[in-house]
Write a protein that holds these residues in place. Structure first.
Motif, PDB file in Angstrom:
ATOM      1  N   SER A 146       1.001  -1.249  -0.088  1.00  0.00           N
ATOM      2  CA  SER A 146      -0.115  -0.037  -0.045  1.00  0.00           C
ATOM      3  C   SER A 146       0.756   1.163  -0.122  1.00  0.00           C
ATOM      4  O   SER A 146       0.426   2.362   0.246  1.00  0.00           O
ATOM      5  CB  SER A 146      -0.780   0.055   1.144  1.00  0.00           C
ATOM      6  N   LEU A 147       1.913   1.022  -0.478  1.00  0.00           N
ATOM      7  CA  LEU A 147       2.812   2.298  -0.669  1.00  0.00           C
ATOM      8  C   LEU A 147       2.841   2.629  -2.094  1.00  0.00           C
ATOM      9  O   LEU A 147       3.190   1.524  -2.864  1.00  0.00           O
ATOM     10  CB  LEU A 147       4.440   2.191  -0.250  1.00  0.00           C
ATOM     11  N   PHE A 148       2.330   3.487  -2.744  1.00  0.00           N
ATOM     12  CA  PHE A 148       2.216   4.137  -3.905  1.00  0.00           C
ATOM     13  C   PHE A 148       3.179   5.121  -4.198  1.00  0.00           C
ATOM     14  O   PHE A 148       3.702   5.841  -3.622  1.00  0.00           O
ATOM     15  CB  PHE A 148       0.681   4.477  -4.278  1.00  0.00           C
TER      16      PHE A 148
ATOM     17  N   GLN B 119       6.265   9.738   1.380  1.00  0.00           N
ATOM     18  CA  GLN B 119       6.087   8.796   1.194  1.00  0.00           C
ATOM     19  C   GLN B 119       7.636   8.035   1.042  1.00  0.00           C
ATOM     20  O   GLN B 119       7.771   6.776   1.087  1.00  0.00           O
ATOM     21  CB  GLN B 119       5.500   8.593  -0.204  1.00  0.00           C
ATOM     22  N   LEU B 120       8.649   8.914   0.618  1.00  0.00           N
ATOM     23  CA  LEU B 120       9.795   8.159   0.310  1.00  0.00           C
ATOM     24  C   LEU B 120      10.779   8.225   1.518  1.00  0.00           C
ATOM     25  O   LEU B 120      11.805   7.412   1.639  1.00  0.00           O
ATOM     26  CB  LEU B 120      10.542   8.900  -0.726  1.00  0.00           C
ATOM     27  N   SER B 121      10.378   9.148   2.443  1.00  0.00           N
ATOM     28  CA  SER B 121      11.667   9.381   3.459  1.00  0.00           C
ATOM     29  C   SER B 121      10.977   9.145   4.719  1.00  0.00           C
ATOM     30  O   SER B 121      11.324   9.441   5.830  1.00  0.00           O
ATOM     31  CB  SER B 121      11.990  10.810   3.511  1.00  0.00           C
TER      32      SER B 121
ATOM     33  N   ALA C 164       4.656   2.592  11.253  1.00  0.00           N
ATOM     34  CA  ALA C 164       3.398   2.416  10.548  1.00  0.00           C
ATOM     35  C   ALA C 164       2.755   3.744  10.361  1.00  0.00           C
ATOM     36  O   ALA C 164       2.659   4.460  11.329  1.00  0.00           O
ATOM     37  CB  ALA C 164       2.621   1.106  11.071  1.00  0.00           C
ATOM     38  N   ARG C 165       2.172   3.725   9.255  1.00  0.00           N
ATOM     39  CA  ARG C 165       1.257   5.215   9.266  1.00  0.00           C
ATOM     40  C   ARG C 165       0.286   5.038   8.141  1.00  0.00           C
ATOM     41  O   ARG C 165       0.053   3.967   7.505  1.00  0.00           O
ATOM     42  CB  ARG C 165       2.246   6.251   8.822  1.00  0.00           C
ATOM     43  N   VAL C 166      -0.566   5.854   8.181  1.00  0.00           N
ATOM     44  CA  VAL C 166      -1.625   6.093   7.178  1.00  0.00           C
ATOM     45  C   VAL C 166      -1.129   6.436   5.777  1.00  0.00           C
ATOM     46  O   VAL C 166      -0.387   7.044   5.776  1.00  0.00           O
ATOM     47  CB  VAL C 166      -2.892   7.108   7.537  1.00  0.00           C
ATOM     48  N   THR C 167      -1.394   5.577   4.821  1.00  0.00           N
ATOM     49  CA  THR C 167      -0.960   5.920   3.476  1.00  0.00           C
ATOM     50  C   THR C 167      -2.141   5.879   2.680  1.00  0.00           C
ATOM     51  O   THR C 167      -3.623   5.578   3.110  1.00  0.00           O
ATOM     52  CB  THR C 167      -0.268   4.867   2.703  1.00  0.00           C
ATOM     53  N   ASN C 168      -1.963   6.489   1.436  1.00  0.00           N
ATOM     54  CA  ASN C 168      -3.145   7.007   0.701  1.00  0.00           C
ATOM     55  C   ASN C 168      -2.966   6.013  -0.838  1.00  0.00           C
ATOM     56  O   ASN C 168      -1.841   5.716  -1.175  1.00  0.00           O
ATOM     57  CB  ASN C 168      -2.777   8.433  -0.114  1.00  0.00           C
TER      58      ASN C 168
ATOM     59  N   LEU D 141      10.344  10.830  -8.285  1.00  0.00           N
ATOM     60  CA  LEU D 141       8.992  10.372  -7.858  1.00  0.00           C
ATOM     61  C   LEU D 141       8.097   9.590  -8.835  1.00  0.00           C
ATOM     62  O   LEU D 141       7.301   9.001  -8.523  1.00  0.00           O
ATOM     63  CB  LEU D 141       8.009  12.094  -7.852  1.00  0.00           C
ATOM     64  N   LYS D 142       8.860   9.352 -10.109  1.00  0.00           N
ATOM     65  CA  LYS D 142       7.932   8.593 -10.873  1.00  0.00           C
ATOM     66  C   LYS D 142       8.582   7.074 -10.905  1.00  0.00           C
ATOM     67  O   LYS D 142       7.990   6.153 -11.298  1.00  0.00           O
ATOM     68  CB  LYS D 142       8.159   8.947 -12.424  1.00  0.00           C
ATOM     69  N   THR D 143       9.466   6.961  -9.946  1.00  0.00           N
ATOM     70  CA  THR D 143      10.081   5.328  -9.848  1.00  0.00           C
ATOM     71  C   THR D 143       9.001   4.777  -8.952  1.00  0.00           C
ATOM     72  O   THR D 143       8.725   5.163  -7.848  1.00  0.00           O
ATOM     73  CB  THR D 143      11.336   5.457  -9.253  1.00  0.00           C
ATOM     74  N   PRO D 144       8.748   3.397  -9.569  1.00  0.00           N
ATOM     75  CA  PRO D 144       7.695   2.691  -8.783  1.00  0.00           C
ATOM     76  C   PRO D 144       8.384   2.264  -7.352  1.00  0.00           C
ATOM     77  O   PRO D 144       9.677   1.963  -7.116  1.00  0.00           O
ATOM     78  CB  PRO D 144       7.612   1.459  -9.653  1.00  0.00           C
ATOM     79  N   ILE D 145       7.473   2.249  -6.196  1.00  0.00           N
ATOM     80  CA  ILE D 145       7.787   2.172  -4.918  1.00  0.00           C
ATOM     81  C   ILE D 145       8.477   0.755  -4.689  1.00  0.00           C
ATOM     82  O   ILE D 145       9.510   0.734  -4.128  1.00  0.00           O
ATOM     83  CB  ILE D 145       6.770   2.040  -4.015  1.00  0.00           C
ATOM     84  N   TYR D 146       8.300  -0.149  -5.580  1.00  0.00           N
ATOM     85  CA  TYR D 146       8.919  -1.468  -5.266  1.00  0.00           C
ATOM     86  C   TYR D 146      10.367  -1.328  -5.682  1.00  0.00           C
ATOM     87  O   TYR D 146      11.319  -2.147  -5.077  1.00  0.00           O
ATOM     88  CB  TYR D 146       8.201  -2.582  -5.733  1.00  0.00           C
TER      89      TYR D 146
END
Ligand SMILES: O=P(O)(O)OC[C@H]1O[C@@H](O)[C@H](O)[C@@H](O)[C@@H]1O
Length: 836
Positions: free
Chosen positions: A724-726, A746-748, A755-759, A805-810
């Protein structure tokens, strides 16, 4: 009245039903359908029968081998329709006068039009569509077109589901469909539920408290003979195990109806419930498959298979081994279910044998029957009367000498029961046809027809077995693989109480060739290195990862082995921990599709391994990598469709564990949501974060271990998201009013917030996730990508990006984790050529 119960029918004999048999010159029609319809028409003279073919029909030739009685009857009573292949043809068919004269009681309503499709399943939907178009029922008519289908109903759960969808699109509802399983019409099976109802003592013994083993078999002495083309594409699991054998077992293992008459749909839902309760067929040595020497088909088609089933999700049968086997070219023909009992009150064992049919000479049983040893105290029931023991077996003499009797005790320890009306056992289709024509007001406890829910549940049970056989064929090794067995083999497998199976040492069952063995070794040593373009890794020099490849099944299996062995290591090391604390192993699992089979395997391994079960029960902690901020509202989502990732873990892992491996509740760590709004989600995330910190820091304090997860498994979305990290880039396109962390956040995400709320750019929008830092600091992270759909995610690695920012999270996560701790587990259908 039951599926095969003897009597004719209670429907008024005047009801003039029409039956159109498509494929009426085929093998099934010639051997079974016409003889059955002839008998039934004697009981119902008003029944109108039509023989339909696409081509032309030479009736003399087609019935050349038939009994004269059948020929004469056919020419007198059956109407022929040739060349039915276009709209005009179908319209001609439906303009057949359905005999408009009202019944004496005025019951026109009982008139039905039934299309019996004895044709290849790939044509079902087309024919049904053509019929529905050309043969609409007159307005106001209470009845509609009905369709009878013969198996195969698909070749796995997915294709069975799409066949059902196609038929629905053709305008045929489930209520208009009758899917035949002729085994359900066999005399003793058809009466089995009623026999259980009439035998409360036996019924009280049917559970894991008394039954030590269940065996079900469909053994045949004939080979595939002239059905090679058909059989080669099916194999034994699809041909008889998914359907006949599974139905046999269901009739014995399912619960009896709670009331009489049973609630509507009771049969379907109870069967489906039982089928969903089996443990997935994924354990070690729970499936053997082979083919007979000289089989003409592909070397990947099994003509014999044996499965060691167990039940995971029903207290009644929990942990009783259930062995199901079927095959061609075996020692003799016999279809049976056999239960062994160990009763507290008796010193000896007891046995129940349901002998569905087979070779009398070889089995020593003269006819289909139920044999109950004395401790079971069986009594006759409707449909099954006492059979004197001298009529049950072949008495003596030469015949008896050849016998491999299926009974384990001397005959005098049993009571025997057989179907009231014997002559029907010859052709199960008589019972099928009777039930078909019975009026809907007679609601039977049993049925010869299979509904969609139980059909799909049965495919879901066998799908992993089909995948396993495909895997075996590809990757055999010394202990497994598709063996070659000699003709006339008696399948005397070695079986244990865990439901595991092994080939016998003799007679000689040939192992697969050594060439195949090498393939296995190569594939099982698995990992190769992929080196990603340094640009992708932001200039990092160690931008290479271990890549594991395999079929979804073998991949999941290997990953399960890897995790299991690490949990065991931690468990064994426990004795050495300080303060008398048990060691802990913290495993974080994702939701989604890719890891489901892994979770099932992991549970299955603990069914076969006491040490591992023990390790799970004491050492293992389960976390979820991310969770959706939704309520698991039983009113709005059915249990199976729950959106919660924790529910996926529950179904695929926790519920599949044997009791010895059950985790204590405080070792299960899932976010708990009070309200599904922003505030509730945030509170749950905060609480989850402290739970992570507390456990990991505590462990770190009492051991020398770093405060990190021991193993994290991540699924990857087609857009490259994980846990759930986009990608912040994707989020930017989305709703800025959401409460979430900025793109930079999101990145840092620092480790100070675990743990936190993500979008999420798609619903449900609010999620909770472990921070990327927490994930990245784990001892090992497995990225698992299964199914062709994930190719998109792999291609994303290669694409050059204008901005970070465009690099996929995985890919971010991969970099963070680094090559020492990150491994990619990738389905071999996926292609890395663009990248490496
Ligand atoms: O036990 P029975 O009634 O002969 O049925 C067994 C047959 O069942 C059929 O459904 C299978 O396609 C055959 O391969 C198999 O031989």
């Amino acid at each position: 009245s039951m599926c095969a119960a003897a009597s004719g029918s209670a429907a008024p004999a005047s009801a003039s039903h029409q039956v159109f048999i498509f494929g009426c010159t085929g093998d099934l029609a010639q051997r079974y359908l016409w003889p059955a319809f002839r008998l039934v028409q004697l009981e119902r003279p008003s029944l109108q029968l039509h023989c339909v073919t696409r081509g032309s029909l030479n009736a003399d030739r087609f019935l050349a081998g038939a009994e004269p009685e059948l020929r004469d009857w056919f020419f007198e009573k059956v109407k022929l329709h040739q060349g039915v292949r276009d709209r005009a043809g179908y319209e001609r068919l439906c303009s057949q006068d359905p005999d408009e004269s009202p019944a004496p009681d005025g019951a026109i309503s009982s008139r039905r039009r039934i299309f019996y499709l004895s044709i290849p399943p790939r044509s079902y939907a087309d024919v049904a569509r053509a019929v529905q178009l050309a043969c609409p029922h007159p307005a106001g008519s209470p009845t509609s077109n009905e369709f009878v289908l013969e198996k195969p109903f698909g070749s796995d759960a997915e294709s069975a589901e799409s066949l059902a969808a196609e038929l629905a699109e053709a305008g045929v509802s489930e209520a208009q469909l009758h899917r035949v399983d002729h085994y359900l019409a066999k005399p003793v099976l058809a009466s089995l539920l009623q026999f259980r109802q009439a035998n409360p003592h036996l019924e009280s013994l049917l559970s894991s408290a008394h039954v030590t083993r269940v065996e079900a078999a469909i053994w045949e002495s004939l080979g595939v003979e002239d059905r090679l083309a058909f059989y080669d594409s099916e194999g034994v699991i699809r041909d008889v195990m998914q359907n006949h054998l599974t139905e046999m077992l269901s009739l014995l293992l399912m619960d009896l109806p709670p009331s009489e008459p049973p609630p509507p749909d009771w049969l379907e839902s109870e069967k489906s419930r039982l089928l969903a309760a089996y443990c997935p067929l994924l354990g070690e040595r729970h499936l053997l498959a082979g083919r007979y020497a000289g089989f003409g088909g592909s070397s990947a088609t099994p003509t014999f298979a044996a499965a060691g089933l167990t039940v995971c999700r029903s207290a009644r049968w929990q942990s009783v081994p259930i062995f199901a086997s079927a095959g061609k070219r075996l020692a003799f023909k016999a279809s049976f279910i056999r239960l062994r009992f160990q009763l507290a009150t008796e010193r000896t064992e007891d046995e129940l044998l349901v002998f569905v049919g087979g070779d009398a000479k070889a089995t020593g049983l003269a006819r289909p029957l139920i044999a109950c040893s004395s401790g079971l105290r069986c009594r006759p029931s409707a449909g099954l009367s006492v059979l004197p023991s001298n009529e049950a077996g072949l008495s003596s003499g030469e015949d008896a000498a050849e016998t491999e009797s299926l009974l384990r005790f001397p005959t005098d320890r049993y009571a025997f029961f057989s179907a009231v009306s014997e002559q029907e056992s010859q052709n199960s289709y008589v019972a099928v046809v009777r039930q078909l024509l019975r009026s809907s007001s007679e609601s039977p406890i049993n049925s010869c027809f299979v509904g969609l829910p139980s059909l799909l549940a049965s495919w879901r049970l066998w799908d992993p077995a089909l995948a396993a056989v495909a895997d075996l064929a590809e990757l055999d090794d010394e202990d497994s693989g598709l063996r070659v067995y000699p003709s006339k083999w008696l399948p005397d497998l070695i079986a244990n109480q865990r439901g595991q199976l092994q080939w016998p040492a003799s007679p000689k069952i040939e192992s697969p060739s050594s060439k195949a063995t090498q393939t296995t070794k190569a594939l099982q040593s698995t990992a190769n290195l992929i080196r990603l373009d340094p640009a992708v890794c932001n200039g990092a020099s160690d931008c290479e990862f271990l890549l594991h490849r395999g079929s979804p099944l073998s991949l999941s299996r290997q990953l399960a082995f890897r995790i299991a062995s690490k949990v065991k290591e931690a468990f064994i090391a426990s004795t050495a921990t300080v303060y008398g604390q048990k060691n802990q192993f913290h495993l974080a699992l994702p939701g989604g599709q890719s890891a489901q089979m892994l979770m099932q395997f992991l549970a299955a391994l603990s069914r076969d391994d006491d040490t591992l079960a023990n390790a799970f029960a004491t050492t293992l902690h389960i976390w979820v990598t991310d969770e959706r901020c939704v309520h698991d509202d039983p009113g709005s989502v059915t249990q199976n469709e729950s959106q919660l990732n924790s529910a996926v873990i529950d179904r695929n892992f926790l519920q599949q564990l044997p009791s010895a491996a059950r985790l204590p509740l405080h070792h299960l760590h899932f976010p708990r949501l009070l309200t599904a709004d922003v505030a509730g989600c945030r509170a749950a995330a905060d609480a989850y974060a402290s739970e992570v910190d507390n456990w990991l820091n505590f462990r770190s304090n009492i051991s020398a271990l770093p405060p990190s997860f021991d193993f994290v498994v991540l699924g990857v979305g087609t857009d490259g998201h994980a846990a759930s990290l986009f990608s912040p880039h994707d989020l930017d396109k989305w709703d800025r009013s959401m409460p979430i962390s900025s793109a930079e956040d999101q990145l840092s995400q620092g480790c100070e917030q675990s743990a936190r709320v993500t979008n999420s750019p798609k619903a449900p929008f609010l999620r909770i996730s472990l921070s990327s830092c927490r994930i990245a600091s784990s001892s090992e992270v497995a990225f698992i990508l299964v199914s062709k759909a994930k190719q998109a995610a792999i291609d994303l690695i290669a694409k050059p990006r204008e901005t970070e920012l465009k690099t996929p999270i995985y890919v971010h996560l991969l970099r963070l984790v680094g090559k020492k701790r990150g491994r990619l587990w990738v389905d071999h259908s996926l292609d890395f050529n663009n990248i490496v």
